[in-house]
Design a protein around this motif. Structure first.
Motif, short mmCIF file in Angstrom:
data_model
loop_
_atom_site.label_atom_id
_atom_site.label_comp_id
_atom_site.label_asym_id
_atom_site.label_seq_id
_atom_site.Cartn_x
_atom_site.Cartn_y
_atom_site.Cartn_z
N LYS A 1 0.82 -1.21 0.00
CA LYS A 1 0.00 0.00 0.00
C LYS A 1 0.85 1.26 0.00
O LYS A 1 0.51 2.26 -0.65
CB LYS A 1 -0.93 -0.01 1.21
N SER A 2 1.98 1.23 0.70
CA SER A 2 2.82 2.43 0.80
C SER A 2 3.40 2.85 -0.55
O SER A 2 3.79 4.01 -0.72
CB SER A 2 3.96 2.17 1.80
N MET A 3 3.46 1.92 -1.52
CA MET A 3 4.01 2.24 -2.85
C MET A 3 2.92 2.68 -3.83
O MET A 3 3.21 3.01 -4.97
CB MET A 3 4.72 1.00 -3.42
N ILE A 4 1.66 2.68 -3.38
CA ILE A 4 0.55 3.11 -4.21
C ILE A 4 0.35 4.62 -4.01
O ILE A 4 0.11 5.09 -2.90
CB ILE A 4 -0.75 2.36 -3.85
N LYS A 5 0.44 5.37 -5.11
CA LYS A 5 0.33 6.83 -5.03
C LYS A 5 -1.06 7.33 -5.41
O LYS A 5 -1.39 8.49 -5.16
CB LYS A 5 1.37 7.47 -5.96
N GLY A 6 -1.85 6.47 -6.02
CA GLY A 6 -3.21 6.85 -6.39
C GLY A 6 -4.17 5.69 -6.27
O GLY A 6 -3.88 4.58 -6.71
N ASP A 7 -5.33 5.98 -5.62
CA ASP A 7 -6.33 4.94 -5.40
C ASP A 7 -7.70 5.56 -5.67
O ASP A 7 -8.47 5.85 -4.74
CB ASP A 7 -6.25 4.42 -3.97
N SER B 1 5.62 -3.15 -4.74
CA SER B 1 6.64 -3.27 -3.71
C SER B 1 7.34 -4.63 -3.75
O SER B 1 6.68 -5.66 -3.95
CB SER B 1 6.01 -3.06 -2.33
N GLY C 1 1.01 3.46 -9.16
CA GLY C 1 2.20 3.33 -8.33
C GLY C 1 3.10 2.21 -8.83
O GLY C 1 3.00 1.78 -9.98
N THR C 2 3.95 1.72 -7.97
CA THR C 2 4.85 0.62 -8.29
C THR C 2 4.55 -0.56 -7.37
O THR C 2 3.93 -0.40 -6.32
CB THR C 2 6.32 1.04 -8.14
#
Length: 450
Positions: A47-53, A98, A95-96
């Motif tokens: 989740k920490s590597m997701i920049k847009g949801d 992880s 995002g990327t």
């Protein structure tokens, strides 16, 4: 002595209990390192590597919630409470991915398709030896396909299509003997169709379309007797189409148990049995062996350099629903057997060198002229009728009176032969028989007097 021994034993037992208490302290801290906590931390790292949801898929993923098995998109095993299925497809996540995904050691299915993931596919994927399905298609992943993926020895489905992956397809994929579905279409790969594909004898679907693979068309499909869907379109492949397609037992109807694989993988390429070799540089004739694929529903050989005639038994492929041979150099007439294809909803033979009448059938005439243009064909549905002319120099007047001015040499010869036979028959008889001769001349004299 007994009092001293009792004192010694009491001191000895106290020392043992003290040491046991000291060593037991770390045991109470072990839960902080157990498997379920590892899975929870891995999910939070993802989740920490997701920049847009944009759809809020990860709203339930938070530090305060310890029951991660209830988080959206997460499925756990009932027994061990470990993550076995991660499904965040079609959520528009940006995002990327992880590297911590490699810590989900019990996971069997990863579904992240139809999103906006970018960056490289983390090599830590190779730690997931229980992984069976990897769905990453329709994203923006870059870099090469990680070599470590060959460590996923239980992998059955690999779907990486429509990304920005580059480089060579790892040879180690040929060692993944459980693979039955491989889809890498729409990437920028090199090195031709890899020979190791022949090792994947359980392969049901292979899609390498529009990967710019190049090189010659490989003759390696004869071992893939379970192959049901093959798509190699748009790869600049050269050479002839091999004659081994009748080995495909499923496509030729020799294998009838098609359930299961259709249910599992049908949502990716649809419930269609297809052979797509379009948009290459294939040459030579269409192998007659293709006509033995009686279960084939879609055949696309368009935009190649194929020559000679369409096989006469093409009508034996009774299950065909889509048929495209356009933009080749095919010649001759359309086989009459085409009229027996009753399930066609797509048909195209345009821009070839075909001639003659279009076969009459319940389906063929339902297509518009664009399916036939660029040839020298005639008959419905084209507006130009087929005119049959018996003699190229026969005038219209001769046709109208039924050819009454023609000389019937057969009749003339028959009359002449009859006259000659009759004349000489009479003359010879009169010469040989004196009584006939006297009688003949008496009769002739009477006729003259009259």
């Amino acid at each position: 002595m007994s009092a001293k021994w009792l004192l010694f034993l009491r001191s000895f037992l106290f020392a043992i209990l003290t040491h046991l208490a000291a060593f037991s302290t770390p045991i109470h801290k072990a839960p902080a390192l157990n498997g379920t906590n590892v899975d929870r931390l891995a999910l939070l790292a993802i989740k920490s590597m997701i920049k847009g949801d944009p759809q809020g898929l990860l709203t339930s993923w938070n530090q305060s919630s310890t029951d991660f098995c209830q988080w959206q998109g997460v499925t756990c095993s009932p027994r061990h409470q470990r993550v076995t299925h991660l499904n965040l497809s079609s959520g528009g996540l940006i995002g990327t991915l992880s590297p911590s995904v490699g810590n989900l050691s019990f996971i069997r299915v990863i579904q992240l398709s139809h999103s906006s993931f970018s960056g490289e596919i983390p090599p830590e994927i190779g730690r997931l030896f229980r992984l069976r399905e990897l769905h990453l298609r329709n994203n923006s992943f870059t870099g090469s396909i990680p070599d470590t993926i060959t460590n996923c020895s239980n992998l059955q489905l690999l779907s990486l299509g429509n990304n920005n992956l580059v480089g060579k397809i790892p040879d180690g994929i040929g060692s993944l003997s459980m693979l039955s579905f491989v889809s890498l279409y729409g990437n920028i790969l090199q090195g031709g169709v890899p020979p190791f594909i022949a090792n994947l004898t359980l392969l049901d679907t292979l899609s390498l379309s529009y990967c710019q693979l190049g090189e010659s068309f490989p003759n390696l499909f004869h071992r893939l007797t379970n192959l049901r869907r093959l798509s190699l379109a748009g790869n600049n492949l050269i050479g002839n189409i091999p004659r081994c397609f009748n080995n495909f037992s499923v496509l030729s109807g020799k294998e009838t148990n098609l359930e299961g694989r259709e249910d599992t993988y049908g949502s990716i390429l649809g419930l269609v049995t297809l052979l797509d070799l379009s948009s290459n540089n294939l040459s030579g004739q269409i192998p007659s062996e293709l006509t033995t694929l009686h279960k084939l529903k879609s055949l696309n050989l368009s935009r190649n350099q194929l020559t000679e005639r369409i096989p006469n038994k093409i009508g034996d492929m009774k299950s065909l629903e889509s048929f495209d041979l356009s933009a080749n150099y095919l010649s001759g007439e359309l086989p009459m057997s085409l009229s027996g294809l009753n399930f066609l909803n797509t048909f195209n033979v345009s821009y070839n060198n075909l001639t003659g009448r279009i076969p009459t059938g319940t389906q063929i005439q339902s297509f518009n002229e664009s399916s036939f243009i660029g040839n020298k064909l005639c008959g419905a549905p084209l507006t130009n009728d087929c005119v049959h002319v018996d003699k190229p120099h026969t005038t219209s007047d001769q046709k109208e009176d039924g050819g009454s001015h023609k000389v019937d040499w057969g009749l003339i010869i028959s009359i002449a032969l009859g006259f000659i036979t009759g004349f000489w028959g009479i003359v010879v008889s009169l010469m040989l028989n004196r009584s006939w001769r006297i009688t003949y001349f008496r009769l002739l004299r009477k006729l003259i007097k009259v």
